[in-house]
Structure formats: structure tokens, C-alpha cells
Design a protein around this motif. Structure first.
Motif, PDB file in Angstrom:
ATOM      1  N   TRP A  36       0.890  -1.109   0.049  1.00  0.00           N
ATOM      2  CA  TRP A  36       0.175  -0.025  -0.102  1.00  0.00           C
ATOM      3  C   TRP A  36       0.868   1.294   0.005  1.00  0.00           C
ATOM      4  N   HIS A  44      -6.978  -6.497   4.649  1.00  0.00           N
ATOM      5  CA  HIS A  44      -7.572  -6.182   3.115  1.00  0.00           C
ATOM      6  C   HIS A  44      -8.114  -7.695   2.576  1.00  0.00           C
ATOM      7  N   PHE A  68      -4.766   7.250   2.532  1.00  0.00           N
ATOM      8  CA  PHE A  68      -5.089   6.174   1.516  1.00  0.00           C
ATOM      9  C   PHE A  68      -5.923   6.514   0.277  1.00  0.00           C
TER      10      PHE A  68
END
Length: 95
Positions: A36, A44, A68
Motif C-alpha cells: 500500500w 484487506h 489512502f
């Protein structure tokens, strides 16, 4: 406090998800939280459900998730993902 985000809706398919991952990381799939672009991801999970493709993320905080989403929003627009995001504080989180 950790926060749960559930993504689903029109435009979110396995194919659009995979294209977003390619554009975000240059890889075909996410395999580690280190993949990420920002720190703070705890979990996730993606998969095809009865009502379409779904993504479930758990972030260490709303702030981490916000960083994010700022990074990924332009990519989601590019691949046509206009999904609804449900979020709520995690009551219990066990590793």
C-alpha cells in the motif's frame, strides 16, 4: 481506534479492482500491507459476493484510511469505480 471500510457498488468488479491495483502498485495483486502507498492497513480482503464484488479493509485509524483514499481516488475515477463506501469503528479486532 481501528476502522472498517466496506466497498461495493456499480463499477466495482474484479477486473476494475485488478486494474486499480496495477495502476497503484505496478503489480497484479496486493500481497502485503507494505504494498500500500501509505502505512496503517491492518486487513484487506476482496471477493465476489451475492451482490457483486466487495472489498473489506480494516485501517488502524480514520486518518490512515483518509491518506489512502486521497492517494487512490484519482485511480478509482480513471478505472470507473464509483462505489459506495460503508465505514464504522471496529468494536472488536483480533489478530
Amino acid at each position: 481506534m481501528s476502522v472498517v471500510f466496506v466497498h461495493q457498488g456499480p463499477g466495482l468488479t474484479q477486473e476494475s479492482y485488478e486494474e486499480a491495483v496495477r495502476r497503484l502498485t505496478g503489480r497484479s495483486r496486493m500481497e502485503s500491507p507494505d504494498d500500500w502507498p501509505v502505512p496503517g492497513l491492518l486487513v484487506h480482503v476482496t471477493g465476489q459476493g451475492e451482490h457483486g464484488f466487495r472489498i473489506v479493509d480494516v485501517w488502524e485509524s480514520e486518518e490512515a484510511a483518509g491518506r489512502f483514499f486521497e492517494a487512490v481516488a484519482p485511480i478509482l475515477d480513471e478505472v470507473g469505480i464509483k462505489n459506495d463506501v460503508e465505514s464504522y469503528p471496529a468494536h472488536t479486532f483480533v489478530r
